[in-house]
Motif scaffolding. Structure first.
Motif, PDB file in Angstrom:
ATOM      1  N   MET A   1       0.845  -1.172   0.000  1.00  0.00           N
ATOM      2  CA  MET A   1       0.000   0.000   0.000  1.00  0.00           C
ATOM      3  C   MET A   1       0.893   1.239   0.000  1.00  0.00           C
ATOM      4  O   MET A   1       1.782   1.380   0.810  1.00  0.00           O
ATOM      5  CB  MET A   1      -0.886  -0.017   1.241  1.00  0.00           C
ATOM      6  N   SER A   2       0.637   2.164  -0.921  1.00  0.00           N
ATOM      7  CA  SER A   2       1.468   3.352  -1.007  1.00  0.00           C
ATOM      8  C   SER A   2       0.983   4.411  -0.030  1.00  0.00           C
ATOM      9  O   SER A   2      -0.191   4.486   0.310  1.00  0.00           O
ATOM     10  CB  SER A   2       1.454   3.906  -2.431  1.00  0.00           C
ATOM     11  N   ALA A   3       1.930   5.230   0.417  1.00  0.00           N
ATOM     12  CA  ALA A   3       1.596   6.286   1.363  1.00  0.00           C
ATOM     13  C   ALA A   3       0.918   7.433   0.639  1.00  0.00           C
ATOM     14  O   ALA A   3       1.087   7.625  -0.550  1.00  0.00           O
ATOM     15  CB  ALA A   3       2.866   6.766   2.057  1.00  0.00           C
ATOM     16  N   GLY A   4       0.159   8.196   1.378  1.00  0.00           N
ATOM     17  CA  GLY A   4      -0.475   9.369   0.798  1.00  0.00           C
ATOM     18  C   GLY A   4      -1.983   9.295   0.916  1.00  0.00           C
ATOM     19  O   GLY A   4      -2.564   8.236   1.101  1.00  0.00           O
ATOM     20  N   ILE A   5      -2.583  10.458   0.809  1.00  0.00           N
ATOM     21  CA  ILE A   5      -4.033  10.559   0.897  1.00  0.00           C
ATOM     22  C   ILE A   5      -4.586  10.712  -0.501  1.00  0.00           C
ATOM     23  O   ILE A   5      -4.099  11.500  -1.290  1.00  0.00           O
ATOM     24  CB  ILE A   5      -4.441  11.774   1.752  1.00  0.00           C
ATOM     25  N   GLU A   6      -5.609   9.942  -0.810  1.00  0.00           N
ATOM     26  CA  GLU A   6      -6.259  10.035  -2.109  1.00  0.00           C
ATOM     27  C   GLU A   6      -7.503  10.907  -2.063  1.00  0.00           C
ATOM     28  O   GLU A   6      -7.755  11.675  -2.964  1.00  0.00           O
ATOM     29  CB  GLU A   6      -6.642   8.639  -2.599  1.00  0.00           C
ATOM     30  N   VAL A   7      -8.293  10.763  -1.023  1.00  0.00           N
ATOM     31  CA  VAL A   7      -9.553  11.506  -0.933  1.00  0.00           C
ATOM     32  C   VAL A   7      -9.830  11.896   0.512  1.00  0.00           C
ATOM     33  O   VAL A   7      -9.276  11.327   1.437  1.00  0.00           O
ATOM     34  CB  VAL A   7     -10.759  10.681  -1.455  1.00  0.00           C
ATOM     35  N   ILE A   8     -10.703  12.858   0.696  1.00  0.00           N
ATOM     36  CA  ILE A   8     -11.137  13.236   2.040  1.00  0.00           C
ATOM     37  C   ILE A   8     -12.654  13.371   2.034  1.00  0.00           C
ATOM     38  O   ILE A   8     -13.239  13.843   1.066  1.00  0.00           O
ATOM     39  CB  ILE A   8     -10.472  14.543   2.505  1.00  0.00           C
ATOM     40  N   ASP A   9     -13.278  12.946   3.120  1.00  0.00           N
ATOM     41  CA  ASP A   9     -14.730  13.031   3.262  1.00  0.00           C
ATOM     42  C   ASP A   9     -15.067  14.435   3.755  1.00  0.00           C
ATOM     43  O   ASP A   9     -14.620  14.855   4.811  1.00  0.00           O
ATOM     44  CB  ASP A   9     -15.203  11.981   4.269  1.00  0.00           C
ATOM     45  N   VAL A  10     -15.838  15.170   2.963  1.00  0.00           N
ATOM     46  CA  VAL A  10     -16.228  16.527   3.368  1.00  0.00           C
ATOM     47  C   VAL A  10     -17.687  16.579   3.798  1.00  0.00           C
ATOM     48  O   VAL A  10     -18.307  17.619   3.804  1.00  0.00           O
ATOM     49  CB  VAL A  10     -15.949  17.549   2.234  1.00  0.00           C
ATOM     50  N   GLY A  11     -18.229  15.456   4.145  1.00  0.00           N
ATOM     51  CA  GLY A  11     -19.608  15.395   4.618  1.00  0.00           C
ATOM     52  C   GLY A  11     -20.568  14.986   3.528  1.00  0.00           C
ATOM     53  O   GLY A  11     -20.293  15.121   2.347  1.00  0.00           O
ATOM     54  N   GLU A  12     -21.699  14.448   3.953  1.00  0.00           N
ATOM     55  CA  GLU A  12     -22.744  14.003   3.041  1.00  0.00           C
ATOM     56  C   GLU A  12     -22.220  13.042   1.977  1.00  0.00           C
ATOM     57  O   GLU A  12     -22.711  12.997   0.855  1.00  0.00           O
ATOM     58  CB  GLU A  12     -23.433  15.197   2.374  1.00  0.00           C
ATOM     59  N   GLY A  13     -21.193  12.294   2.332  1.00  0.00           N
ATOM     60  CA  GLY A  13     -20.653  11.295   1.413  1.00  0.00           C
ATOM     61  C   GLY A  13     -19.817  11.876   0.281  1.00  0.00           C
ATOM     62  O   GLY A  13     -19.366  11.160  -0.591  1.00  0.00           O
ATOM     63  N   LYS A  14     -19.601  13.182   0.269  1.00  0.00           N
ATOM     64  CA  LYS A  14     -18.825  13.823  -0.784  1.00  0.00           C
ATOM     65  C   LYS A  14     -17.346  13.723  -0.458  1.00  0.00           C
ATOM     66  O   LYS A  14     -16.919  14.076   0.631  1.00  0.00           O
ATOM     67  CB  LYS A  14     -19.230  15.300  -0.932  1.00  0.00           C
ATOM     68  N   MET A  15     -16.575  13.239  -1.397  1.00  0.00           N
ATOM     69  CA  MET A  15     -15.144  13.088  -1.222  1.00  0.00           C
ATOM     70  C   MET A  15     -14.418  13.979  -2.226  1.00  0.00           C
ATOM     71  O   MET A  15     -14.771  13.994  -3.397  1.00  0.00           O
ATOM     72  CB  MET A  15     -14.730  11.632  -1.439  1.00  0.00           C
ATOM     73  N   LEU A  16     -13.440  14.733  -1.758  1.00  0.00           N
ATOM     74  CA  LEU A  16     -12.641  15.574  -2.638  1.00  0.00           C
ATOM     75  C   LEU A  16     -11.257  14.973  -2.818  1.00  0.00           C
ATOM     76  O   LEU A  16     -10.582  14.654  -1.848  1.00  0.00           O
ATOM     77  CB  LEU A  16     -12.481  16.979  -2.064  1.00  0.00           C
ATOM     78  N   THR A  17     -10.849  14.835  -4.054  1.00  0.00           N
ATOM     79  CA  THR A  17      -9.493  14.387  -4.339  1.00  0.00           C
ATOM     80  C   THR A  17      -8.596  15.619  -4.395  1.00  0.00           C
ATOM     81  O   THR A  17      -9.080  16.742  -4.558  1.00  0.00           O
ATOM     82  CB  THR A  17      -9.430  13.659  -5.699  1.00  0.00           C
ATOM     83  N   PRO A  18      -7.278  15.447  -4.271  1.00  0.00           N
ATOM     84  CA  PRO A  18      -6.381  16.594  -4.416  1.00  0.00           C
ATOM     85  C   PRO A  18      -6.596  17.305  -5.762  1.00  0.00           C
ATOM     86  O   PRO A  18      -6.580  18.528  -5.827  1.00  0.00           O
ATOM     87  CB  PRO A  18      -4.990  15.968  -4.333  1.00  0.00           C
ATOM     88  N   ARG A  19      -6.851  16.537  -6.804  1.00  0.00           N
ATOM     89  CA  ARG A  19      -7.084  17.122  -8.131  1.00  0.00           C
ATOM     90  C   ARG A  19      -8.326  18.019  -8.121  1.00  0.00           C
ATOM     91  O   ARG A  19      -8.315  19.118  -8.667  1.00  0.00           O
ATOM     92  CB  ARG A  19      -7.228  16.019  -9.175  1.00  0.00           C
ATOM     93  N   GLU A  20      -9.397  17.559  -7.501  1.00  0.00           N
ATOM     94  CA  GLU A  20     -10.618  18.362  -7.426  1.00  0.00           C
ATOM     95  C   GLU A  20     -10.393  19.653  -6.650  1.00  0.00           C
ATOM     96  O   GLU A  20     -10.930  20.699  -6.999  1.00  0.00           O
ATOM     97  CB  GLU A  20     -11.754  17.556  -6.784  1.00  0.00           C
ATOM     98  N   ILE A  21      -9.583  19.564  -5.601  1.00  0.00           N
ATOM     99  CA  ILE A  21      -9.289  20.761  -4.809  1.00  0.00           C
ATOM    100  C   ILE A  21      -8.538  21.778  -5.665  1.00  0.00           C
ATOM    101  O   ILE A  21      -8.911  22.949  -5.732  1.00  0.00           O
ATOM    102  CB  ILE A  21      -8.481  20.412  -3.549  1.00  0.00           C
ATOM    103  N   VAL A  22      -7.484  21.330  -6.348  1.00  0.00           N
ATOM    104  CA  VAL A  22      -6.689  22.240  -7.177  1.00  0.00           C
ATOM    105  C   VAL A  22      -7.537  22.792  -8.322  1.00  0.00           C
ATOM    106  O   VAL A  22      -7.498  23.987  -8.617  1.00  0.00           O
ATOM    107  CB  VAL A  22      -5.412  21.534  -7.695  1.00  0.00           C
ATOM    108  N   GLN A  23      -8.334  21.947  -8.956  1.00  0.00           N
ATOM    109  CA  GLN A  23      -9.196  22.420 -10.043  1.00  0.00           C
ATOM    110  C   GLN A  23     -10.198  23.450  -9.533  1.00  0.00           C
ATOM    111  O   GLN A  23     -10.481  24.446 -10.210  1.00  0.00           O
ATOM    112  CB  GLN A  23      -9.910  21.243 -10.704  1.00  0.00           C
ATOM    113  N   SER A  24     -10.728  23.233  -8.343  1.00  0.00           N
ATOM    114  CA  SER A  24     -11.671  24.174  -7.750  1.00  0.00           C
ATOM    115  C   SER A  24     -11.000  25.509  -7.463  1.00  0.00           C
ATOM    116  O   SER A  24     -11.565  26.574  -7.731  1.00  0.00           O
ATOM    117  CB  SER A  24     -12.245  23.582  -6.468  1.00  0.00           C
ATOM    118  N   LEU A  25      -9.800  25.463  -6.919  1.00  0.00           N
ATOM    119  CA  LEU A  25      -9.065  26.695  -6.636  1.00  0.00           C
ATOM    120  C   LEU A  25      -8.808  27.479  -7.924  1.00  0.00           C
ATOM    121  O   LEU A  25      -9.014  28.692  -7.976  1.00  0.00           O
ATOM    122  CB  LEU A  25      -7.744  26.377  -5.930  1.00  0.00           C
TER     123      LEU A  25
END
Length: 108
Positions: A1-25
């Motif tokens: 298993m590789s280290a690192g975070i792929e997604v985070i739960d932001v509530g209501e079952g919605k998960m943000l990936t690092p890519r989604e965060i950067v794209q949103s910014l």
């Protein structure tokens, strides 16, 4: 298993990936270089995250991205619209043409 975070739960079952965060910014007016400066993540890594080439990031990087998600873009950062780019291009070409015309009249 590789280290690192792929997604985070932001509530209501919605998960943000690092890519989604950067794209949103970026969609909200941030530039990659500004994200890099604010988070202390190399600009090249921000680019890799944005393009999906870097899918997992270490937790400190991930939390750095999360910490700026609700911040406004840095002052003076304005996403140029096509109209602004076209206007600047026309101004440049007019200035260039005027410079060429003034040089054509000089014969020494």
């Amino acid at each position: 298993m590789s280290a690192g975070i792929e997604v985070i739960d932001v509530g209501e079952g919605k998960m943000l990936t690092p890519r989604e965060i950067v794209q949103s910014l970026i969609a909200n007016g941030w530039r990659q270089v500004d994200i890099a400066n604010k988070t202390k993540i190399h600009k090249a890594d921000i680019s890799r995250i944005y393009t999906g080439k870097l899918k997992k990031v270490f937790h400190l990087r991930y939390f750095a991205l999360i910490n700026i998600i609700n911040e406004p873009p840095p002052v003076g950062v304005v996403k140029p619209t096509k109209a602004i780019v076209k206007k600047k291009s026309v101004q440049y070409l007019k200035g260039f043409a005027a410079g060429v015309a003034s040089k054509e009249g000089r014969h020494e």
